[in-house]
Design an enzyme around this catalytic site. Structure first.
Site, mmCIF file in Angstrom:
data_model
loop_
_atom_site.group_PDB
_atom_site.id
_atom_site.type_symbol
_atom_site.label_atom_id
_atom_site.label_comp_id
_atom_site.label_asym_id
_atom_site.label_seq_id
_atom_site.Cartn_x
_atom_site.Cartn_y
_atom_site.Cartn_z
ATOM 1 N N ASP A 54 37.833 40.511 36.526
ATOM 2 C CA ASP A 54 37.808 39.190 37.150
ATOM 3 C C ASP A 54 39.205 38.582 37.169
ATOM 4 O O ASP A 54 39.744 38.210 36.121
ATOM 5 C CB ASP A 54 36.842 38.288 36.383
ATOM 6 C CG ASP A 54 36.669 36.924 37.025
ATOM 7 O OD1 ASP A 54 37.149 36.729 38.153
ATOM 8 O OD2 ASP A 54 36.048 36.055 36.397
ATOM 9 N N ASP A 84 40.250 35.796 44.514
ATOM 10 C CA ASP A 84 39.420 35.904 43.318
ATOM 11 C C ASP A 84 38.455 37.076 43.419
ATOM 12 O O ASP A 84 37.462 37.013 44.144
ATOM 13 C CB ASP A 84 38.656 34.591 43.145
ATOM 14 C CG ASP A 84 37.827 34.550 41.870
ATOM 15 O OD1 ASP A 84 37.893 35.513 41.085
ATOM 16 O OD2 ASP A 84 37.121 33.555 41.662
#
Length: 518
Positions: free
Chosen positions: A82, A288
């Protein structure tokens, strides 16, 4: 004499190449697997973005999993990679989600601190994330040894998620490995403190020279991608690799997220004719990998719904005919300034099939099979460019220089040419595209999305596209070619407001007491 000369020449040859051997690139290359979760995602799959928002895509979440080991002897886990968060947290083996009577941790593993001789407890019960729907994850801050690939970190600070109060017990309980800025750590917002996260630890150990990494997600059909800590693979992108300055938070002036400026956007349809354009946007967008979809401002997202013929279904969310993936049209995202890098993404990149265990819905009016649409409206949340965009981009995240390197990815590439990122520069950078976009999003709300169910399998309406999207192609190219170009004038199709179906979910991180994690 001839033998002596031969040995001498051999020695000189080794002396010539020995410095190159000793100075081999300091790069950690890791492959990861893609895993898709469908239905209403719960803690561990719903994650907090860098501005505090709870990001969930109940139409399906793509996870990129890295295999790691924790403790002594090593315990195997798979953690979600992430870029939008900065902590590592692990499911606790003795939690109700991971107990013997529950299989929610069986796929990705869990951690049992009693089996590790190197385990250290830092702070008990201070790891706490609360959701407005009543869901809470609570646990401890711990230290233990972490190994990933051939690299290891001694005494890595992590969160151990010990309890979770949830609405259901369906979704996997998935741990996370965050690779964002340390100011994105959960403890920072509460105490102003930070601790060395994984990328800082890699640099401190000498495994890499710079806190930087490159990300190649590969095509949506391919289940594997690569992250290179400290390196760039020049065989994985086409065209120029251009540097973009990372934008600080407008309120604090602190760099907390991988925000860059989107300058222009174009839809190129039949015969390379411009079907839709937006210029001089100065939009702050966060790159992201922990977000599945791409979120655009409402007006742009709604324009694209009309342009591609998307339909909002109460059962299935935002859907399009699956044959849209055969269109020759491309979405062109221009960054930095009008002459900055342009990521050219085939429209097929944003057409997502339903899972195999859910019967494919069809449109009643046409009989066409429906697919999910990979772009949604951001509402008052941050503009997030998730996996549906990132698959077409090769992204270099340089935390030391506060810059992003951006180029068009070559998907399904089979060759490799790895270069080390030095403290001075990302190798292959040809220019810098300056641009300013103020990141002012509060990050207090989650995305607009709608859970799908099996339903009747029929979607009532299907509208034709307003854009001329071109004739069908044999399939998406294996290489996304792109360059530098300026956006044309605005030519937006008119449309009413499309009603988005979703519940808004907020998140806040609550940590009690001062944490001394140094």
């Amino acid at each position: 004499m001839q033998t002596f000369i031969a040995y001498l020449l051999f020695a000189f040859q080794w002396l010539a190449i020995l410095p190159g051997i000793l100075a081999s690139p300091k790069v950690i290359s890791l492959d990861f697997d893609r895993y898709e979760v469908f239905g209403d995602t719960k803690p561990g799959l719903r994650r907090r973005d860098t501005s505090g928002a709870d990001i969930t895509n109940s139409q399906g979440s793509l996870l990129y999993l890295l295999n790691v080991t924790i403790g002594t002897p090593p315990q195997k886990l798979s953690l979600q990679l992430d870029t939008g968060s900065s902590d590592i947290w692990l499911p606790w083996a003795k939690s109700s989600q991971c107990s013997n009577r529950n299989t929610r941790c069986s796929g990705s593993g869990s951690f049992d601190e009693t089996l590790s001789s190197s385990y250290q407890l830092l702070q008990a019960s201070t790891f706490l994330i609360s959701y407005v729907d009543g869901t809470k994850i609570r646990g401890d801050y711990i230290r233990d040894n972490l190994a990933v690939g051939s690299s290891s970190v001694i005494n890595m600070t992590m969160g151990l998620a010990k309890t979770a109060s949830e609405q259901d017990n369906v979704s996997p309980f998935q741990g996370i490995i965050g690779v964002g800025f340390e100011t994105g750590e959960a403890v920072y917002a509460q105490t102003g403190q930070v601790y060395p996260n994984i990328i800082s630890q890699f640099k401190a150990s000498g495994a890499i020279n710079t806190r930087a990494y490159s990300l190649w997600l590969n095509s949506k059909e391919n289940g594997k991608g690569t992250i290179l800590f400290g390196g760039v693979d020049t065989a994985k992108y086409s065209g120029d690799l251009v540097s973009l300055p990372i934008q600080p938070d407008a309120r604090t002036g602190t760099v907390m997220s991988f925000t860059v400026a989107l300058d222009n956007f174009n839809v190129m349809g039949a015969n390379s004719q411009n079907q839709y354009s937006k210029s001089n946007l100065s939009l702050p967008v966060i790159l992201d990998s922990g977000t599945t979809l791409t979120y655009l401002p409402d007006s742009m997202a709604n324009d694209l719904y009309t342009g591609v013929g998307a339909t909002v279904s109460t059962t299935y969310g935002v859907v399009v005919p699956c044959d849209l993936q055969n269109s020759a049209a491309t979405f062109n995202f221009g960054f930095g300034n009008p002459n900055g890098p342009v990521i050219t993404a085939p429209i097929a990149q944003f057409v997502l099939p339903f899972p195999a265990d859910i019967p494919a819905p069809t449109f009643r009016s046409t009989g066409k099979v429906a697919c999910r649409w990979g772009i949604q409206a951001a509402a008052n949340r941050p503009i997030l460019f998730g996996d549906t965009f990132l698959r077409g981009a090769y992204v270099v995240y340089n935390l030391d220089n506060n810059e992003i390197g951006l180029a068009n990815a070559i998907v399904n590439a089979t060759t490799s040419n790895v270069k080390e990122i030095t403290a001075k520069q990302i190798p292959g950078i040809t220019s810098t595209a300056a641009g300013v976009a103020k990141q002012t999003a509060s990050g207090l709300q989650g995305p607009n999305s709608a859970a799908f169910s099996t339903g009747s399998g029929v979607i009532a309406t299907a509208t034709g596209p307003a854009f001329n999207l071109g004739s069908s192609t044999a399939g998406a190219s294996s290489s996304n070619a792109g360059g530098k170009k300026s956006a044309a004038g605005v030519n937006s199709p008119s449309m009413g407001v499309v009603t988005m179906l979703a519940g808004v979910v907020s998140i806040m991180a609550i940590l009690g007491g001062a944490l001394l994690l140094g």
